[in-house]
Design an enzyme around this catalytic site. Sequence first.
Site, PDB file in Angstrom:
ATOM      1  N   TRP A 145       0.698  -1.032   0.083  1.00 24.78           N
ATOM      2  CA  TRP A 145      -0.006   0.129  -0.108  1.00 24.78           C
ATOM      3  C   TRP A 145       0.715   1.280   0.024  1.00 24.78           C
ATOM      4  O   TRP A 145       0.615   2.239  -0.616  1.00 24.78           O
ATOM      5  CB  TRP A 145      -0.948   0.315   1.320  1.00 24.78           C
ATOM      6  CG  TRP A 145      -2.219  -0.923   1.038  1.00 24.78           C
ATOM      7  CD1 TRP A 145      -2.207  -2.089   1.648  1.00 24.78           C
ATOM      8  CD2 TRP A 145      -3.062  -1.143  -0.181  1.00 24.78           C
ATOM      9  NE1 TRP A 145      -3.290  -2.903   1.245  1.00 24.78           N
ATOM     10  CE2 TRP A 145      -3.543  -2.228   0.123  1.00 24.78           C
ATOM     11  CE3 TRP A 145      -3.067  -0.234  -1.102  1.00 24.78           C
ATOM     12  CZ2 TRP A 145      -4.831  -2.525  -0.651  1.00 24.78           C
ATOM     13  CZ3 TRP A 145      -4.502  -0.535  -1.870  1.00 24.78           C
ATOM     14  CH2 TRP A 145      -5.128  -1.702  -1.570  1.00 24.78           C
ATOM     15  N   ASP A 215      -1.274   6.612   6.709  1.00 24.26           N
ATOM     16  CA  ASP A 215      -2.497   5.324   6.084  1.00 24.26           C
ATOM     17  C   ASP A 215      -2.495   4.350   7.122  1.00 24.26           C
ATOM     18  O   ASP A 215      -1.957   3.532   7.315  1.00 24.26           O
ATOM     19  CB  ASP A 215      -1.963   4.768   4.905  1.00 24.26           C
ATOM     20  CG  ASP A 215      -3.062   3.764   4.394  1.00 24.26           C
ATOM     21  OD1 ASP A 215      -4.011   3.618   4.985  1.00 24.26           O
ATOM     22  OD2 ASP A 215      -2.960   3.394   3.361  1.00 24.26           O
ATOM     23  N   LYS A 239     -12.040  -2.054   6.721  1.00 25.72           N
ATOM     24  CA  LYS A 239     -11.083  -2.973   7.466  1.00 25.72           C
ATOM     25  C   LYS A 239     -11.696  -3.091   8.925  1.00 25.72           C
ATOM     26  O   LYS A 239     -12.001  -4.340   9.449  1.00 25.72           O
ATOM     27  CB  LYS A 239      -9.771  -2.730   7.427  1.00 25.72           C
ATOM     28  CG  LYS A 239      -8.889  -2.473   6.160  1.00 25.72           C
ATOM     29  CD  LYS A 239      -9.332  -3.110   5.060  1.00 25.72           C
ATOM     30  CE  LYS A 239      -8.679  -2.945   3.611  1.00 25.72           C
ATOM     31  NZ  LYS A 239      -7.765  -2.019   3.128  1.00 25.72           N
TER      32      LYS A 239
HETATM   33  C1  LIG Z   1      -7.138  -1.573   2.001  1.00 22.75           C
HETATM   34  C2  LIG Z   1      -6.216  -0.680   2.098  1.00 22.75           C
HETATM   35  C3  LIG Z   1      -6.004   0.364   1.172  1.00 22.75           C
HETATM   36  C4  LIG Z   1      -7.095   0.700  -0.019  1.00 22.75           C
HETATM   37  O1  LIG Z   1      -8.217   1.020   0.500  1.00 22.75           O
HETATM   38  P1  LIG Z   1      -9.604   1.335  -0.326  1.00 22.75           P
HETATM   39  O2  LIG Z   1     -10.519   2.158   0.323  1.00 22.75           O
HETATM   40  O3  LIG Z   1      -9.672   0.220  -1.210  1.00 22.75           O
HETATM   41  O4  LIG Z   1      -8.817   2.629  -1.396  1.00 22.75           O
HETATM   42  C5  LIG Z   1      -5.048   1.369   1.566  1.00 22.75           C
HETATM   43  N1  LIG Z   1      -4.302   1.167   2.361  1.00 22.75           N
HETATM   44  C6  LIG Z   1      -4.387   0.089   3.242  1.00 22.75           C
HETATM   45  C7  LIG Z   1      -3.136   0.121   4.393  1.00 22.75           C
HETATM   46  C8  LIG Z   1      -5.268  -0.754   2.976  1.00 22.75           C
HETATM   47  O5  LIG Z   1      -5.389  -1.888   3.837  1.00 22.75           O
END
Ligand SMILES: *Cc1c(COP(=O)(O)O)cnc(C)c1O
Length: 405
Positions: A145, A215, A239
Amino acid sequence: MRSDERRESIYNSTAVASVVGTVRRERGDGLAVIEFLGHESTSMSTKYNFSPGPAILPRSVLEEAQRDLLALPGVGLSVLEISHRSAAFTEILERAQANLKQLLGIPGSHRILFAQGGASLQFSMVPLNFLRNGGHAEYIVTGSWGKKAVKEARKEGEVRVTWDGAETSYACLPTADQLSLNPGAAYLHFTSNETIEGVQFPGEPPLEGAPIVCDASSDILSRPIPVEKFGLIYAGAQKNAGPAGVTLIIIHEELLERGSDTLPTLLNYRNLAEHNSLCNTPPVFAIYMVMLTTQWLLDEYETLDAVDRRNQEKAGLLYEVIDASEGFYRGHAQPDCRSNMNVTFRLPDSDLEARFVKQAAAEGLVELKGHRSVGGMRASIYNAMPLEGVQSLRDFMRNFHAKHG
Ligand SMILES: *Cc1c(COP(=O)(O)O)cnc(C)c1O
């Protein structure tokens, strides 16, 4: 709740009940006993979902959402039908924000925003807002990511990757002495938990001198974070915080001033903050689910310290099996970098891995196949995964090893 307990529920209106399920009997007092739609199958409610996202939600949150889907208590309309400018939605939004504030200890210097476009749009929004007027950003890349975040940021401005774990296939994290931060940087970006590789920072990088952007998509609300040390934290909700469709953003007020007026309205953090995330129609239902999920955390755990303790306990059960398996299970992440949210491991060969996935699924332990870039297994054990689910997986892993080791 067990599936048989869920089959019947008392509803306060026969009309509502008949749409939700089959009315078994009316009680004469205006209440009706109903059988919920779709809950005939017991397998549905006995499966444990180890999916990385969209991921497991607390059972009681799903039940509450189902109960209230047709008519919000005190409103009489579905949450799917109400105006985002209504008093009812204002209350939902404010409660979601208040819950987040309480759980994360968000100080008055920071605003809580809701946006769409997932965490992936934040890969662009962060540099759009903070690099447009020049300067450079620094990125620590500890997995897939983070790599994607860099790719998007490079389209908007100058990016310097100050650490990249590609050499070890993102099995480890930088040590403190490998990290540096140029105080002239517009911001420093890192990913607190790399969902695909299963590596998680124990805390924020020990760096000062530029706003820290994180993030936290796959570990927000799983443990306390010192929000005051961050410029911006973002997380796709699907998540650990709710369903797909909404992204949480926690941003320091000082950073709101950096957005350029030439940015598209919806991509400017300042606009989102000025309109309390209501520049346009927000994802009403997803925000409602975030409100319920954060309320569940408060009711069930009260504090993120308690949530963290439970998450450490759950992850510990699986890592213990991996470590005691004498190499039958091989963890992807180095032990001191392991994630409490996504447990990644391999088996001796791909044939055994395929059998593992299949037999686990037959026992109701589903979505265990790892991401194709890492291979092997990944057990995502977010907040909503009950301890019993992890214990079942642990037992399955021990039995599988005994049979095939
Ligand atoms: C799932 C995830 C993303 C992407 O998320 P979306 O909402 O599908 O754009 C980005 N960063 C991390 C750490 C993730 O687990």
